[in-house]
Design an enzyme around this catalytic site. Structure first.
Site, PDB file in Angstrom:
ATOM      1  N   HIS A 109      32.915  22.402  22.493  1.00  0.00           N
ATOM      2  CA  HIS A 109      34.249  22.238  23.098  1.00  0.00           C
ATOM      3  C   HIS A 109      34.253  21.061  24.068  1.00  0.00           C
ATOM      4  CE1 HIS A 109      38.231  23.999  24.315  1.00  0.00           C
ATOM      5  NE2 HIS A 109      38.044  23.036  25.202  1.00  0.00           N
ATOM      6  N   HIS A 144      36.623  17.213  25.297  1.00  0.00           N
ATOM      7  CA  HIS A 144      37.839  16.373  25.232  1.00  0.00           C
ATOM      8  C   HIS A 144      37.417  14.918  25.344  1.00  0.00           C
ATOM      9  CE1 HIS A 144      40.802  19.667  25.568  1.00  0.00           C
ATOM     10  NE2 HIS A 144      39.768  20.280  26.128  1.00  0.00           N
ATOM     11  N   GLN A 147      48.433  19.622  23.387  1.00  0.00           N
ATOM     12  CA  GLN A 147      48.217  19.921  24.820  1.00  0.00           C
ATOM     13  C   GLN A 147      49.457  20.491  25.516  1.00  0.00           C
ATOM     14  OE1 GLN A 147      45.411  18.860  27.543  1.00  0.00           O
ATOM     15  NE2 GLN A 147      46.687  20.599  28.116  1.00  0.00           N
ATOM     16  N   HIS A 164      42.617  26.679  22.393  1.00  0.00           N
ATOM     17  CA  HIS A 164      42.553  27.018  23.808  1.00  0.00           C
ATOM     18  C   HIS A 164      43.345  28.315  23.926  1.00  0.00           C
ATOM     19  CE1 HIS A 164      41.384  22.852  24.153  1.00  0.00           C
ATOM     20  NE2 HIS A 164      41.189  22.975  25.447  1.00  0.00           N
ATOM     21  N   GLU A 184      43.637  30.673  28.655  1.00  0.00           N
ATOM     22  CA  GLU A 184      42.916  29.996  29.740  1.00  0.00           C
ATOM     23  C   GLU A 184      43.704  30.192  31.033  1.00  0.00           C
ATOM     24  OE1 GLU A 184      42.284  25.800  29.278  1.00  0.00           O
ATOM     25  OE2 GLU A 184      40.883  25.693  30.953  1.00  0.00           O
ATOM     26  N   ASP A 236      33.372  20.882  27.812  1.00  0.00           N
ATOM     27  CA  ASP A 236      34.820  20.775  28.014  1.00  0.00           C
ATOM     28  C   ASP A 236      35.214  19.412  28.567  1.00  0.00           C
ATOM     29  OD1 ASP A 236      37.480  21.469  27.977  1.00  0.00           O
ATOM     30  OD2 ASP A 236      37.353  23.052  29.474  1.00  0.00           O
TER      31      ASP A 236
END
Ligand code: ZN
Length: 428
Positions: A57, A59, A152, A210, A213, A309
């Site tokens: 995971h 970005h 997102q 996701h 969260e 992450d």
């Protein structure tokens, strides 16, 4: 005759003094005292040889952008998302590519040779998608980059997001992402999970959302994700990332949820560094940890990986691509300090994420691709404790990175010489 022979290796499963023979970029034999000579012999000296680290995971479209256009003052998830929104219109493709390639250099040096990265598809220009598809090809000889189409701003909440997500998948993005807890209502969140799972099923793709969260104990999109996996026959191909609300959920509810996840073949990814940082922000004291229930998930037979992450981006200003740092934080937050627990945390940054990504030829069995890391440690527990130096990193049988061993020399008159951080117990 082998092309390369690694002598005297300790393996993550506990075997010691094993030789690994490599031919044509693949592992040909794993056994004690393999016959030489070989094209090249490398003495591992009784240190740990592991398959490479895998980050399930990440970005990569925002990595190394820390401070652009400003620093996250509150340190919260929501300011991070807002800050990313400010940065997005300013992004140019070459800069994303440059930062991603720089991060991949860090990763290789740390023995991290496979990364699943979410890429934000809410920008109609799909600038980041194009950039990371380019990076995926550029790094292919030395690093497996798997991309997730990540809306997102919410696939239902953000205008045009579903269309953009579909375009990104048409362009070759590998996995379907989502963010149900960021939709405007619980009902919208559940609808987004259904929609995105159907999209994945129709295209034969994996899903990684996701999911939940937040610290809201009633954020239960993981339940919908699991039931949709069963309905659409996606078992073994679906992952819930973060799942931090599970930390705060009612215990009775969790006792029903875990068997459902197990039956649905849904995997979990915790992101210890980020979860401990971003969650619990509305608490005074006592302050929740906010990481999902890792030992309980494992005990229920659900695969759990740890992801990094973020590294130096709007959400997190630290990190260096070191998955041992991730495992180190994970075992502390989850209180998995027993030997078995620490070994499970090593698995959570190696074999488990490799299975979640569906990597081909990963491992130390004969026939696997010869991707290896030689660590300055005797075993996985010591590797995590010392965040051990990656002495040598190999891809398909070729050495692609080396780091000098970490040493320190004392000049104390009473105790001169090298410091050895291993435990040598001679007497009780
Ligand atoms: Zn994430």
């Amino acid at each position: 005759m082998f092309d390369t022979l690694l002598r005297h290796c300790n393996l993550p499963d506990g075997r010691t003094d094993i030789d690994i023979g490599i031919t044509g970029g693949r592992i040909a034999a794993v056994a004690p005292h393999l016959p030489g000579p070989a094209g090249e012999e490398i003495d591992a000296g009784g240190q740990l040889v592991s398959p490479p680290f895998v980050d399930a995971h990440f970005h990569m479209d925002s990595t190394l952008s820390y401070g652009l256009p400003r620093v996250n003052q509150s340190g919260t998830l929501l300011e991070g998302i807002a800050l990313w929104g400010e940065l997005k219109p300013l992004l140019v493709q070459e800069a994303i590519v440059e930062r991603a390639l720089a991060y991949c250099d860090w990763a290789v040096a740390k023995g991290l040779l496979a990364i699943r990265s979410h890429v934000d598809v809410c920008d109609p220009r799909l600038l980041a998608t194009e950039a990371l598809l380019h990076v995926r090809e550029r790094v292919k000889p030395y690093l497996d980059l798997q991309l997730v189409a990540f809306p997102q701003d919410g696939v239902l909440r953000a205008p045009g997001a579903l269309d953009n997500l579909r375009r990104a998948l048409d362009m070759g993005v590998d996995v379907v992402g989502g963010i149900p807890h960021f939709e405007r209502t619980m009902a919208d969140g559940a609808a987004s999970v259904r929609l995105l799972c159907e999209e994945a099923a129709s295209r034969g793709l994996r899903v990684d959302m996701h999911c939940d969260e937040s610290d809201d104990p009633l954020s239960r999109h993981i339940e919908t994700l699991a039931s949709e996996s069963v309905r659409l026959g996606l078992q073994g191909r679906v992952t819930g990332s973060h799942l931090t609300s599970m930390h705060s959920m009612d215990n009775y509810y969790v006792s029903k949820l875990l068997p459902l996840m197990r039956e649905a073949g849904v995997a979990a990814i915790a992101n210890p560094l980020i979860n401990i940082t971003l969650q619990g922000r509305h608490d005074t004291y006592p302050k929740r940890r906010g990481m999902t229930r890792v030992p309980e998930l494992l005990a229920a037979g659900i695969p759990v990986a740890f992801g990094h992450d973020c590294v130096m981006d709007p959400w997190y200003g630290l990190g260096s691509g070191d998955m041992l740092e991730v495992a180190h934080m994970g075992l502390h937050v989850a209180q998995m300090t027993g030997q078995d627990g620490i070994r499970a945390c090593f698995q959570a940054v190696t074999a488990t994420p490799a299975a979640i990504l569906g990597l081909d030829g990963y491992g130390l069995e004969p026939g696997c691709r010869a991707d290896l890391v030689l660590l300055q440690a005797a075993d996985p527990v010591e590797a995590i404790r010392l965040r051990a130096t990656r002495l040598l990193v190999m891809r398909a049988g070729k050495v692609i990175a080396r780091t000098a061993p970490a040493t320190a020399t004392l000049s104390l008159p009473e105790r001169p010489g090298e410091v050895d951080f291993r435990l040598h117990r001679k007497k009780v």
